[in-house]
Scaffold this active site. Structure first.
Site, mmCIF file in Angstrom:
data_model
loop_
_atom_site.group_PDB
_atom_site.id
_atom_site.type_symbol
_atom_site.label_atom_id
_atom_site.label_comp_id
_atom_site.label_asym_id
_atom_site.label_seq_id
_atom_site.Cartn_x
_atom_site.Cartn_y
_atom_site.Cartn_z
ATOM 1 C CD GLU A 61 11.429 -45.333 -7.196
ATOM 2 O OE1 GLU A 61 11.327 -44.989 -6.003
ATOM 3 O OE2 GLU A 61 11.612 -44.533 -8.117
ATOM 4 C CG ASP A 76 11.745 -41.050 1.746
ATOM 5 O OD1 ASP A 76 11.254 -40.888 0.616
ATOM 6 O OD2 ASP A 76 12.636 -41.885 1.996
#
Ligand SMILES: Cc1ncc(COP(=O)(O)O)c(C=O)c1O
Lengths: 256, 389
Positions: A52, A63
């Site tokens: 990724e 995040d």
């Protein structure tokens, strides 16, 4: 039958060999623009099944602090989507792993979704993760992504209902990603029970492989749920490892 | 129209993990807010705690100077000194009906943080406020107020360490604590249903103002003017006038210092279309879609996004949006203080400054209503610092 996306293939191959597929996440240009592609090659070489690549964004709400500060460092070095695309074009054929671009919607939107899709396919990207695009908002773009053989991987959580998962399953993703942290409180054992129950629901709702991620730092965390997981994603732990100057291959070895 | 959209603006651009609490909130709005019990309790809080209705007043001295009638809607007289309290008391009450124990908020300069802490205290809820570490330092007075009111203030160290990062931190915290926590968002921004919820609560400003204006003058104003940060005080006063076609609605954005290339907060006038904090709207961003820092002398206008409904009102032409610079706002600040005995917030001073800047183009006999969104006592340190330069 429609050709299986490379991402599904890679996970299934790992599972057939009796292991979990390994999905490392690194923000593009981390820890520096020069070092980044060597790290990607090394991850690929040491058993990554899917990689990724994070497209840095100034305001990554989904995040944690480690990924956020890494992303901001990348932005400060001038990492942009066009840099990622043109570099990836050079390196793609050296990589065996499937490639996913993980990025927030706004940078993709400003780049242009058609341009993104065209260039992503050309650069050998197999799928997209856009953590701030829920089903209703991604639906209008699925046909475009599909035209360029980009699978859209949904993120689901411990609070996602079965009905909602079935709706996501309807878009036939290459794999689904269960985000394992949600302020799970209580004892370790009750947290494991909760996670097991949710994983069982995910398995039932989706036909595709299941990846587990967010907050994974040690292999032992997987023991109680290993039978329900096909792939594992690591972000923060890998970033911290790389940031302390250690090698990507060393990190991967512990998970093989 | 798609659910949660104002024309092509709005929506829900959030992690899937926030869909359950947003859906729960949307349902609570439908099931609870229009019920007689909730209405009664909110009305009581508005009148006894907030001090509503706030009056409208005609500026006798300035009207003479300007040659037309200048009226103010006095949100500066609401408890805690600004309109922000309408929203926090309403959301706090809703949160309590929903069985939540804690109010979560972001704050820039601290106005919304103080208003949330105030609502939490009176409603018996816990309160946690995320505030950029830079703002914590700049606004220590408001940090102290929040603490006195029983709130926990969490400094945010990430990103630019200002309001936009405080919103990111609050959204993250909400993901992990959605079961017992309501996110009391401070302006008409963010994912659906927040822009609607905040408008619903702030519309009390426009409802009151419209009937007060009719009562005192026998007609409607020609202009309704409000400053626009996220857009809550503006949409609150605009909305009840939206179907009065002869009333011009004017939103005033902060142009910052006005020097070429300077940071500013004029999102609608100078920004471009994009997605931030869960909504499709106008933003200040780079060509690559990275969010840019904003700036204004008025801390409450210092935000790189704007509520989606304003983006729609601009596109549809129902409202117009204009830019006022720091210096013009400061002049209006001094003018209202010295001529009318009202020290306005620097945010509200932007709205006033537009009226003054336009004075030659507003016809005599016109009636102009400005939303005086807050009082300026909070801004004395900023003004003193500028005077010292
Ligand atoms: C007095 C005052 N007016 C206006 C604003 C701007 O917010 P909004 O555009 O949501 O009304 C603020 C924000 O803190 C404020 O304190």
């Amino acid at each position: 039958m429609k050709k299986e996306n490379l991402l599904t293939q890679r996970i299934n191959e790992a599972v057939r060999r009796g292991r979990k597929a390994l999905i490392p996440f690194v923000p593009a240009g981390f820890p520096s623009k020069d070092a980044f592609w060597d790290i990607i090659l090394e991850l690929d070489d040491s058993g990554a099944d899917i990689i990724e690549i994070g497209v840095p964004f100034s305001d990554p709400v989904a995040d944690g602090p480690i990924v956020e500060s890494a992303s901001i460092r990348c932005l400060e070095q001038g990492v942009s989507l066009s840099w990622i695309m043109s570099e990836l074009l050079k390196y793609r054929e050296k990589l065996r792993a499937g490639i996913v671009l993980m990025g927030y919607y706004n940078p993709f939107l400003q780049y242009g979704l058609r341009r993104l899709s065209t260039e992503a396919e050309k650069a050998g990207v197999n799928g997209l993760i856009i953590p701030d695009l829920i089903l209703e908002e991604v639906r209008p773009h699925l046909e475009l992504f599909g035209d360029f053989h980009l699978s859209f991987t949904p993120l689901v959580g411990l609070n996602t209902s079965k009905e909602r998962m079935r709706e996501y399953s309807g878009i036939s993703p290459a794999f689904v990603y269960l985000v394992s942290v949600l302020g799970i409180t209580g004892t370790r054992a009750s947290a494991d029970r909760l996670l097991r129950a949710k994983l069982a629901e995910v398995k039932e709702a989706f036909d595709c492989p299941v990846a587990l991620g967010f907050g994974l730092s040690s292999r032992a965390q997987l023991d109680p749920i290993a039978d329900l997981v096909d792939a594992v994603v690591f972000g923060s732990a890998l970033i911290e490892h790389l940031d302390s100057g250690r090698k990507a291959s060393e990190f991967m070895k512990a998970w093989k | 129209m798609r659910k949660g959209y104002f024309g092509e603006f709005g929506g829900q651009f959030v992690p899937e993990l926030l869909v359950p609490p947003l859906t729960e909130l949307e349902k609570a709005m439908q099931d609870i807010m229009d019920g007689p019990q909730f209405r009664k309790e909110l009305d009581q809080l508005f009148s006894e705690f907030v001090g509503r209705p706030t009056p409208i007043c005609r500026c006798a001295n300035l009207s003479r100077d300007l040659g037309f009638d200048l009226w103010l809607k006095r949100e500066d007289l609401a408890h805690t000194g600004a309109h922000k309290i309408n929203n926090t008391v309403g959301q706090g009450l809703l949160a309590r009906y929903m069985g939540k124990k804690c109010l979560l908020a972001e704050t820039g300069a601290g106005q919304h943080g103080v208003a949330t802490a105030t609502a939490a205290a009176v409603l018996g809820l816990e309160c946690i406020v995320f505030m950029g570490a830079l703002d914590v330092k700049r606004q220590s007075h408001n940090v102290r107020r929040m603490e006195l009111l029983g709130a926990k203030v969490e400094p945010v160290q990430s990103g630019t360490r200002t309001l936009k990062d405080a919103i990111n931190a609050a959204l993250r915290y909400w993901i992990g604590h959605q079961q017992d926590t309501h996110y009391c968002l401070g302006s008409a921004v963010g994912p659906h249903p927040f822009p609607l919820l905040v408008r619903k609560l702030q519309s009390v400003i426009g409802r009151e103002a419209r009937s007060q204006f009719m009562e005192k003058t026998g007609r409607l104003p020609d202009y309704v003017v409000a400053c626009v940060g996220g857009g809550s005080n503006a949409v609150g006063i605009f909305h009840p006038f939206a179907r009065d076609p002869h009333v011009n609605l004017v939103g005033v954005e902060a142009g910052g210092e006005g020097t070429p290339g300077c940071h500013h907060s004029a999102t609608l006038c100078r920004g471009s279309f994009g997605v931030l904090h869960g909504t499709r709207t106008y933003l200040l961003q780079t060509e690559e879609g990275q969010i840019m820092p904003s700036h204004s002398v008025a801390p409450g206008l210092d935000y790189p996004g704007v509520g989606p409904e304003h983006a729609h009102l601009k596109e549809s032409g129902r409202a117009t949006y204009e830019v006022i610079y720091d210096q013009q706002a400061l002049e209006a600040f001094y003018l209202l203080s010295g001529r009318e005995g009202i020290i306005p917030a620097l945010e509200s001073s932007h709205a006033l400054a537009w009226v003054i800047a336009r004075k030659n183009r507003i016809k005599p006999e016109s009636m102009v209503l400005v939303n005086l969104s807050g009082r300026g006592d909070k801004d004395l340190d900023i003004v003193r610092e500028i005077e010292a330069q």
